[in-house]
Design a protein around this motif. Sequence first.
Motif, PDB file in Angstrom:
ATOM      1  N   UNK A 125     -37.418  23.317  45.420  1.00  0.00           N
ATOM      2  CA  UNK A 125     -37.728  23.721  46.786  1.00  0.00           C
ATOM      3  C   UNK A 125     -36.507  23.802  47.676  1.00  0.00           C
ATOM      4  N   UNK A 126     -35.324  23.654  47.088  1.00  0.00           N
ATOM      5  CA  UNK A 126     -34.081  23.734  47.849  1.00  0.00           C
ATOM      6  C   UNK A 126     -33.367  25.041  47.516  1.00  0.00           C
ATOM      7  N   UNK A 127     -32.599  25.593  48.461  1.00  0.00           N
ATOM      8  CA  UNK A 127     -31.917  26.868  48.201  1.00  0.00           C
ATOM      9  C   UNK A 127     -31.012  26.794  46.971  1.00  0.00           C
ATOM     10  N   UNK A 128     -31.078  27.833  46.142  1.00  0.00           N
ATOM     11  CA  UNK A 128     -30.204  27.898  44.973  1.00  0.00           C
ATOM     12  C   UNK A 128     -28.740  27.885  45.385  1.00  0.00           C
ATOM     13  N   UNK A 129     -28.427  28.523  46.506  1.00  0.00           N
ATOM     14  CA  UNK A 129     -27.041  28.581  46.972  1.00  0.00           C
ATOM     15  C   UNK A 129     -26.501  27.208  47.308  1.00  0.00           C
ATOM     16  N   UNK A 130     -27.370  26.337  47.789  1.00  0.00           N
ATOM     17  CA  UNK A 130     -26.922  25.000  48.164  1.00  0.00           C
ATOM     18  C   UNK A 130     -26.470  24.223  46.937  1.00  0.00           C
ATOM     19  N   UNK A 131     -27.181  24.414  45.828  1.00  0.00           N
ATOM     20  CA  UNK A 131     -26.754  23.754  44.594  1.00  0.00           C
ATOM     21  C   UNK A 131     -25.469  24.379  44.073  1.00  0.00           C
ATOM     22  N   UNK A 132     -25.378  25.705  44.132  1.00  0.00           N
ATOM     23  CA  UNK A 132     -24.207  26.388  43.582  1.00  0.00           C
ATOM     24  C   UNK A 132     -22.950  26.051  44.372  1.00  0.00           C
ATOM     25  N   UNK A 133     -23.034  26.085  45.700  1.00  0.00           N
ATOM     26  CA  UNK A 133     -21.854  25.851  46.540  1.00  0.00           C
ATOM     27  C   UNK A 133     -21.665  24.385  46.919  1.00  0.00           C
ATOM     28  N   UNK A 134     -22.693  23.582  46.728  1.00  0.00           N
ATOM     29  CA  UNK A 134     -22.596  22.176  47.099  1.00  0.00           C
ATOM     30  C   UNK A 134     -22.758  21.933  48.581  1.00  0.00           C
ATOM     31  N   UNK A 135     -23.171  22.946  49.318  1.00  0.00           N
ATOM     32  CA  UNK A 135     -23.378  22.858  50.757  1.00  0.00           C
ATOM     33  C   UNK A 135     -24.182  24.077  51.192  1.00  0.00           C
ATOM     34  N   UNK A 136     -24.767  24.061  52.387  1.00  0.00           N
ATOM     35  CA  UNK A 136     -25.514  25.230  52.856  1.00  0.00           C
ATOM     36  C   UNK A 136     -24.620  26.466  52.918  1.00  0.00           C
ATOM     37  N   UNK A 137     -25.177  27.609  52.569  1.00  0.00           N
ATOM     38  CA  UNK A 137     -24.406  28.850  52.502  1.00  0.00           C
ATOM     39  C   UNK A 137     -23.750  29.193  53.839  1.00  0.00           C
ATOM     40  N   UNK A 138     -24.451  28.955  54.962  1.00  0.00           N
ATOM     41  CA  UNK A 138     -23.872  29.294  56.260  1.00  0.00           C
ATOM     42  C   UNK A 138     -22.676  28.402  56.589  1.00  0.00           C
ATOM     43  N   UNK A 139     -22.717  27.147  56.137  1.00  0.00           N
ATOM     44  CA  UNK A 139     -21.579  26.247  56.318  1.00  0.00           C
ATOM     45  C   UNK A 139     -20.401  26.714  55.473  1.00  0.00           C
TER      46      UNK A 139
END
Length: 341
Positions: A125-139
């Motif tokens: 339920x968490x953004x895939x990008x957050x796992x890939x980048x280790x932080x929120x995509x906008x950050x």
Amino acid sequence: MPETTTVPELPPTAVMMQILAGFQTSQAAYVVAKLGIATILDQEGPKPVAELARRTGAQPEALRRLIRTLAPLGLFATDDDRVGITPLGATLSETHTRSLYDMACMWMETHYLPFSELLDGVRSGKPAAEKYYGQPILTWLAADPERAAQFTRAMAEVTSSLRTGMFDDYRLPAGRTVADIGGGDGSVLVELLTRSESDRQGIVFDQPNVTPEAEKAIAAAGLAERVEVVAGDFFAEVPTADIYVLGYILHDWDDASSRRILASIAAAASPGARLLVIEGMVPAGDTPHLTKAIDLTMLGMVTGKERGEQEYRELLDGAGFTVDRIVATPSPFSILEATLR
């Protein structure tokens, strides 16, 4: 009577193969944009493959095969070894009036690889990008000025294309100062003000790494005397205005975060202030709609989501706004007008 040719319907397995191969096609289109192939052909007309390869630093045989794959999809028209661009392919040109060049580059360079984590995202339920980048995509985007500028340009490209005709018959509600919150490059505010009374004033409000793009656009439109560009964080506070615009903002955020944005507006505004929410409204059932495709991007990249009309009504009502009307437009987006109680 002339004979008609019936195109046989593809079997489900063939259709599914096309869907599964979509990742390859998007990368191929990106290469056409990034190498400048589309820009050269759009500006100069058909060219031999060998010349295109030489000018773009590509290997001729590899480029020929790439073009051969994309031509049946409508991006190129070939005549022996000469290649021309089609209206569809020309949208990947940097100089096209409806260019999607920055969108192609931004999506493939920032969104493509994070989608490899979509399976985990659906499970967690968490953004895939957050796992890939280790932080929120906008950050992650905001940490690099070049990435942030590319994202701003890409969003301007896609929204300007999709909102064609949206404001043709639309009139702003009464109010002297219009604040575009999260206004990006300012193009939405520019269009609203140029179609409105000359005594209206504007504010473009966005993050410090975004506002330089807005300043350029406002100056280019000749509105520097009427529009102030303000940097800040819409979760903390926003400027005071009579009319607030949230264009393609709330869909980036979950309900809790969206309520914080709306609370910032409510704290800065007086009762009776107007709010314009520009978003796509997800239709019920299996009806095709652009918002359903965009929602996949939301699912993979951010905590936000596309919403239906009732969801927006409930979100705004809980934040102290009464929905006055929802204006359908020729674009995929609607304009939801509300008043602060």
